[in-house]
Design a protein around this motif. Structure first.
Motif, PDB file in Angstrom:
ATOM      1  N   ARG A   1       6.584  -2.827   0.671  1.00 20.34           N
ATOM      2  CA  ARG A   1       6.900  -2.058  -0.544  1.00 20.34           C
ATOM      3  C   ARG A   1       6.341  -0.631  -0.511  1.00 20.34           C
ATOM      4  O   ARG A   1       5.684  -0.192  -1.471  1.00 20.34           O
ATOM      5  N   PRO A   2       6.557   0.102   0.576  1.00 21.23           N
ATOM      6  CA  PRO A   2       6.012   1.459   0.640  1.00 21.23           C
ATOM      7  C   PRO A   2       6.596   2.371  -0.450  1.00 21.23           C
ATOM      8  O   PRO A   2       5.927   3.305  -0.887  1.00 21.23           O
TER       9      PRO A   2
ATOM     10  N   TYR B   1       0.854  -1.189   0.000  1.00 23.71           N
ATOM     11  CA  TYR B   1       0.000   0.000   0.000  1.00 23.71           C
ATOM     12  C   TYR B   1       0.890   1.240   0.000  1.00 23.71           C
ATOM     13  O   TYR B   1       1.854   1.302   0.765  1.00 23.71           O
ATOM     14  N   ASN B   2       0.604   2.171  -0.870  1.00 24.28           N
ATOM     15  CA  ASN B   2       1.329   3.449  -0.858  1.00 24.28           C
ATOM     16  C   ASN B   2       0.516   4.479  -1.644  1.00 24.28           C
ATOM     17  O   ASN B   2      -0.603   4.181  -2.089  1.00 24.28           O
ATOM     18  N   VAL B   3       1.090   5.630  -1.832  1.00 23.48           N
ATOM     19  CA  VAL B   3       0.334   6.746  -2.413  1.00 23.48           C
ATOM     20  C   VAL B   3      -0.097   6.493  -3.863  1.00 23.48           C
ATOM     21  O   VAL B   3      -1.038   7.114  -4.348  1.00 23.48           O
TER      22      VAL B   3
ATOM     23  N   MET C   1      -5.883  16.324   3.528  1.00 25.85           N
ATOM     24  CA  MET C   1      -4.459  16.386   3.146  1.00 25.85           C
ATOM     25  C   MET C   1      -4.054  15.128   2.377  1.00 25.85           C
ATOM     26  O   MET C   1      -3.272  15.187   1.429  1.00 25.85           O
ATOM     27  N   ARG C   2      -4.579  13.977   2.765  1.00 25.90           N
ATOM     28  CA  ARG C   2      -4.283  12.730   2.039  1.00 25.90           C
ATOM     29  C   ARG C   2      -4.726  12.849   0.577  1.00 25.90           C
ATOM     30  O   ARG C   2      -4.002  12.450  -0.333  1.00 25.90           O
ATOM     31  N   ASP C   3      -5.911  13.396   0.371  1.00 20.50           N
ATOM     32  CA  ASP C   3      -6.402  13.580  -1.003  1.00 20.50           C
ATOM     33  C   ASP C   3      -5.459  14.493  -1.783  1.00 20.50           C
ATOM     34  O   ASP C   3      -5.162  14.263  -2.958  1.00 20.50           O
TER      35      ASP C   3
ATOM     36  N   PHE D   1       1.838   9.426   4.301  1.00 16.65           N
ATOM     37  CA  PHE D   1       0.572   9.084   3.631  1.00 16.65           C
ATOM     38  C   PHE D   1       0.105   7.696   4.085  1.00 16.65           C
ATOM     39  O   PHE D   1      -1.057   7.503   4.438  1.00 16.65           O
ATOM     40  N   ILE D   2       1.023   6.736   4.071  1.00 16.82           N
ATOM     41  CA  ILE D   2       0.666   5.354   4.447  1.00 16.82           C
ATOM     42  C   ILE D   2       0.214   5.289   5.900  1.00 16.82           C
ATOM     43  O   ILE D   2      -0.837   4.719   6.227  1.00 16.82           O
TER      44      ILE D   2
END
Lengths: 305, 221
Positions: free
Chosen positions: A223-224, A197-199, A294-296, A258-259
């Motif tokens: 695997r960030p 999972y990552n951006v 902020m994540r968006d 983000f993660i």
């Protein structure tokens, strides 16, 4: 699933993944955010240490010492979870070398995997891995990439019942076999699940992350940085000025924040060969984390680059 | 392996380029000054093939057999397998190649390096690449000199020289003797490609040229 401010708070409460910012002694580096393992309430620093490729250095004495220095810096920064697998070449004995050199740090949370297509070989492989690490028992053993998962899970649950391991989990990576992964999550009382999972790889937001919160499972994110490809790709780009609002000074911290800001994520496990990078990674779990809006903004910024 | 189509070549790479090339540095340091002996053995092989003195086939086969066994043990099994578990299954193939060469050399009629057709003539430059060009590659690709790949010490130049020499060979076992060096060079080239190494094309080119030479021989018949 799109995370709104409301679902963000709701998921955090449902997952039991309490976010704790511990007090920091004057002069000491800021301590990383702690997250709870839902099945036990045990608190873990939100950044761990992966060993895929980076710790597979064979018998090279110079590189083994470099890995030991990375482990030392990781513990000094407040890290605890180190994750490996029998698939990772010499990574296991290299971890064992580092731990021995550091006098067996008590903070260690050992996360291993069983990876063999032979169900009968599972216990022997786990024992061999334990010897390589030089630990009395593993905290967590996961079925690597769902290989022979039915019988390995039976073995792991029996080992947990006997007190020979503390937690049981399963892993996948790069979005593979999410349907089966979800089925196993629904059918078995797992303590941990591990996936990518990552951006930019956000498929897990659809089903796996909400399901982990619903089922009370801790989430390890592998695997960030897409095995370094993502940070290399972003290297030439300017970090937006607003990244300072969440305390992200580098792209690596931007991605990790983000993660970690997803309420269902327990620990992210970036791998590195560099002491400065391991410090930088653990530092990403300090200070403010992005909220839903902020994540968006972060995801949109990276997508538009 | 499920969902095999989702895997890329890079997904099978277990180590970093730095660790890979450090293997050669450590192996060279441990093997020195054997390099002088193996290079002299390589030169002797080429001269034996060119001059074809009586009994040359036996000598060439035995020297190559000894070096395949040595590389399989000292580099593949003792070093490379530590960072790539798949090599534990590949190293015995170098032992098998040594055995086949020894049998080929000792058998009645044995091996003779007497073919001077187009494929046989192409063999010489291929052997020269393995013997002379390979040790110089660090200069070309900006690696430390200590990571040089030397015939009889490292697998790629050993396989390449063997292929070059075998193109001039005749004898019952000859077709079998191409398989292991060709497969090794394919594996090595793909590994280097996955590492993003600019040298990746060289083992693939050597293997491809050998296959092309064999095809030309077949066509010329």
């Amino acid at each position: 699933m799109i995370i709104t401010r409301r679902t963000f708070v709701k998921a955090a409460a449902a997952s039991g993944a309490a976010l704790v910012l511990p007090g920091t002694a004057p002069g000491a580096p800021p301590a990383p955010v702690m997250r709870a393992v839902p099945s036990s309430g045990e608190m873990l620093p939100a950044v761990g240490l992966g060993t895929w490729i980076t710790f597979n250095v064979g018998d090279d004495p110079v590189l083994r010492d470099e890995c030991a220095e990375v482990i030392a810096a990781f513990f000094a920064a407040g890290g605890r979870m180190i994750d490996s697998s029998p698939m990772y070449g010499s990574s296991q004995p290299v971890i064992g070398y580092g731990l021995e050199k550091l006098g067996r740090p008590e903070a260690l949370f050992s996360a291993e995997k069983v990876w063999t297509s032979s169900a009968a070989d599972g216990p022997a492989q786990i024992e061999q891995s334990r010897r390589f690490w030089g630990v009395p028992r593993f905290d967590l053993v996961q079925v690597h990439n769902l290989v022979t998962w039915e019988t390995h899970l039976e073995t792991l649950f029996a080992m947990k019942a006997d007190g020979r391991i503390r937690y049981v989990g399963i892993t996948t990576s790069e979005g593979r076999r999410h349907d089966l992964f979800e089925q196993i999550m629904r059918a078995h009382p797992l303590d941990f699940v591990q996936f990518t999972y990552n951006v930019v790889d956000r498929e897990a937001e659809e089903r796996l992350l909400p399901l982990a919160a619903e089922r009370g499972m801790a989430v390890i994110v592998n695997r960030p940085f897409r095995q370094g490809a993502l940070t290399r790709q972003l290297q030439g780009e300017t970090l937006p000025a607003w990244a300072a609002e969440i305390g992200a000074g580098t792209w690596a911290q931007f991605i990790l924040k983000f993660i970690l800001s997803h309420p269902s994520v327990t620990v992210a496990i970036p791998a590195t060969t560099r002491v400065d990078h391991v410090r930088e990674n653990v530092m990403a779990a300090t200070g403010p984390l992005p909220d839903a809006s902020m994540r968006d903004r972060m995801a949109a910024y990276v997508r538009d680059l | 392996m499920s969902e095999w189509w989702t895997y890329r070549l890079e997904d099978f790479l277990l180590f970093s380029p730095r660790v890979y090339w450090r293997l050669f540095e450590l192996n060279n340091a441990a093997s020195w000054p054997l390099h002088l002996l193996t290079l002299a053995a390589g030169l002797a092989i080429v001269l034996l093939v060119l001059g074809r003195p009586p009994g040359h086939g036996l000598w060439v086969a035995f020297i190559l057999a000894a070096l395949f066994a040595f590389v399989g043990w000292s580099f593949l099994w003792s070093r490379y397998a530590a960072i790539n578990w798949a090599i534990a299954y590949v190293a015995p193939a170098f032992g098998l190649q040594a055995l086949l060469l020894a049998i080929g050399g000792a058998a009645r009629g044995g091996l003779a390096f007497d073919r001077r057709d187009i494929a046989g003539r192409l063999g010489l430059p291929i052997a020269v690449v393995g013997l002379v060009v390979y040790p110089l590659l660090p200069l070309l690709f900006g690696r430390p000199w200590s990571s040089a790949e030397v015939f009889g010490i490292a697998p790629d130049p050993t396989a390449i020289v063997a292929l070059g020499v075998l193109l001039a060979a005749s004898g019952g076992l000859v077709p079998l003797l191409f398989a292991i060096p060709l497969l090794w060079l394919l594996l090595s080239g793909l590994t280097l490609h996955a590492m993003g190494d600019p040298q990746a094309w060289l083992p693939l080119l050597a293997a491809g040229t050998t296959v092309a030479a064999l095809a030309l021989r077949r066509i010329a018949r």
